[in-house]
Motif scaffolding. Structure first.
Motif, mmCIF file in Angstrom:
data_model
loop_
_atom_site.group_PDB
_atom_site.id
_atom_site.type_symbol
_atom_site.label_atom_id
_atom_site.label_comp_id
_atom_site.label_asym_id
_atom_site.label_seq_id
_atom_site.Cartn_x
_atom_site.Cartn_y
_atom_site.Cartn_z
ATOM 1 N N CYS A 149 0.651 -1.228 0.102
ATOM 2 C CA CYS A 149 0.061 -0.119 -0.001
ATOM 3 C C CYS A 149 1.003 1.206 -0.126
ATOM 4 N N ASP A 150 0.942 2.706 -1.076
ATOM 5 C CA ASP A 150 1.361 3.230 -0.587
ATOM 6 C C ASP A 150 0.142 4.759 -0.244
ATOM 7 N N MET A 151 -1.319 4.196 0.066
ATOM 8 C CA MET A 151 -1.905 5.248 1.452
ATOM 9 C C MET A 151 -2.279 5.781 -0.465
ATOM 10 N N CYS A 152 -2.296 5.080 -1.052
ATOM 11 C CA CYS A 152 -2.568 6.115 -2.876
ATOM 12 C C CYS A 152 -2.386 7.485 -2.723
ATOM 13 N N ARG A 153 -0.798 7.621 -2.797
ATOM 14 C CA ARG A 153 -0.714 8.416 -3.280
ATOM 15 C C ARG A 153 -0.675 9.334 -4.520
ATOM 16 N N GLU A 154 -1.218 8.622 -5.624
ATOM 17 C CA GLU A 154 -1.662 10.167 -6.319
ATOM 18 C C GLU A 154 -2.799 10.448 -6.325
ATOM 19 N N ARG A 155 -3.412 9.990 -5.510
ATOM 20 C CA ARG A 155 -5.000 10.500 -5.073
ATOM 21 C C ARG A 155 -4.563 12.110 -3.846
ATOM 22 N N ILE A 156 -4.210 11.482 -3.103
ATOM 23 C CA ILE A 156 -3.916 12.696 -2.406
ATOM 24 C C ILE A 156 -3.023 13.511 -3.086
ATOM 25 N N GLU A 157 -2.038 13.291 -4.278
ATOM 26 C CA GLU A 157 -1.955 14.752 -4.767
ATOM 27 C C GLU A 157 -2.941 15.198 -5.323
ATOM 28 N N GLN A 158 -4.008 14.729 -5.380
ATOM 29 C CA GLN A 158 -5.290 14.778 -6.854
ATOM 30 C C GLN A 158 -5.901 15.450 -5.233
ATOM 31 N N ASN A 159 -5.507 15.613 -3.598
ATOM 32 C CA ASN A 159 -6.164 16.256 -2.561
ATOM 33 C C ASN A 159 -7.641 15.224 -2.569
ATOM 34 N N LEU A 160 -7.859 14.167 -3.003
ATOM 35 C CA LEU A 160 -8.284 13.448 -2.991
ATOM 36 C C LEU A 160 -7.737 12.221 -1.490
ATOM 37 N N LYS A 161 -9.562 12.231 -0.755
ATOM 38 C CA LYS A 161 -8.916 10.326 0.137
ATOM 39 C C LYS A 161 -8.677 9.252 -0.407
ATOM 40 N N PRO A 162 -7.401 9.123 0.330
ATOM 41 C CA PRO A 162 -7.093 7.379 0.701
ATOM 42 C C PRO A 162 -8.574 6.255 -0.748
ATOM 43 N N ALA A 163 -8.497 5.791 -1.577
ATOM 44 C CA ALA A 163 -9.636 5.062 -1.764
ATOM 45 C C ALA A 163 -10.064 3.761 -0.953
ATOM 46 N N CYS A 164 -9.850 3.330 0.546
ATOM 47 C CA CYS A 164 -9.939 2.685 1.068
ATOM 48 C C CYS A 164 -10.849 3.887 1.988
#
Length: 259
Positions: A126-141
């Motif tokens: 798991c990378d804590m959804c790094r790409e989502r965080i960079e887009q100001n989104l929460k991790p998928a989980c």
């Protein structure tokens, strides 16, 4: 800002919607993830980067990478294939990985997995959804959890929230935040009304693992060279012994009287 995830075990219903969201967001196989849940003891695999475990007394909890503040996997990696990002996630770089799998041995939670069934395998975590965080989104989980058992935010804010929950509901929670100090602290922290030792948390506060692994890792090249030279020397001794034995045998043959 150091991000993190707060897991409230009292709210988890084991629906596994977080697991499905994680699997889909990483493009892994849902069928393989479901298979691995049944056959692997802790439910984690290269296709199942998060899982839900029964932690006892009717409670369930999500288990995935804890994203340690001082990651043992990072200190164990000889080539910099794992790094702790300033934002919190521990990131794996497959282009640097040499497949030694020291990270798998070093992790106190036994999180990194290996693609054993691939021709060219890599470590997966798991990378804590790094790409989502960079887009100001929460991790998928976190986004998928219907019970709000997972909260994403700044680690310091999550610690304050956890302390407030424990203070306001002393009969509901144990007076402890798992991940606040264990192994030097983690970006994923837990509050619960049951013990979470089954997730890999120690019974008492422990120092960060890198303090134990880094000295050995730094000595590894020298240890390897020492072993190599030792094997070369041993090989020379054995070959020399065999040569001398053959010379003695040949000399004995020459000294024997001929009829």
């Amino acid at each position: 800002m150091m991000y993190g995830i707060l897991v409230d075990v009292t709210k988890c219903t084991a629906c596994e919607k977080c697991v499905v969201a994680c699997t889909e967001s990483k493009g892994r196989s849902l069928k393989a993830a479901e298979r691995d849940r049944a056959v692997i003891l802790d439910g984690l695999s290269a296709d199942r980067l998060a899982t839900i475990l029964n932690v006892g007394e009717g409670r369930f909890a999500r288990k995935s990478c804890m994203h340690c503040l001082e990651p043992a996997c990072v200190s164990a990696c000889l080539v910099g294939g794992l790094t702790k990002s300033p934002g919190g996630p521990v990131i794996y770089d497959r282009d640097k990985c040499i497949g030694c799998r020291y990270c798998m041995l070093a992790c106190p939670f036994h999180i990194p997995r290996y693609e054993w069934d691939k021709t060219v395998p890599y470590v997966v975590k798991c990378d804590m959804c790094r790409e989502r965080i960079e887009q100001n989104l929460k991790p998928a989980c976190v986004e998928a959890c219907p019970e709000k058992a997972l909260t994403f935010g700044a680690r310091e804010d999550l610690l304050l929230q956890a302390r407030e929950s424990i203070r306001n509901y002393p009969d509901k929670y144990r007076d402890h935040i798992w991940g606040e100090k264990e192994f030097g602290g983690t970006s994923v922290i837990y509050i619960a009304d049951v013990d979470l030792g089954s997730l890999g948390w120690p019974a008492a506060e422990t120092e960060a693992i890198p303090a134990l692994t880094e000295p050995l890792v730094h000595k590894t090249p020298f240890i390897g060279l020492g072993v190599a030279f030792g094997l070369v020397g041993l090989n020379w001794i054995i070959r020399r012994r065999d040569e001398l034995a053959q010379l003695r045998q040949d000399q004995a043959g020459k000294d024997m009287p001929h009829e």
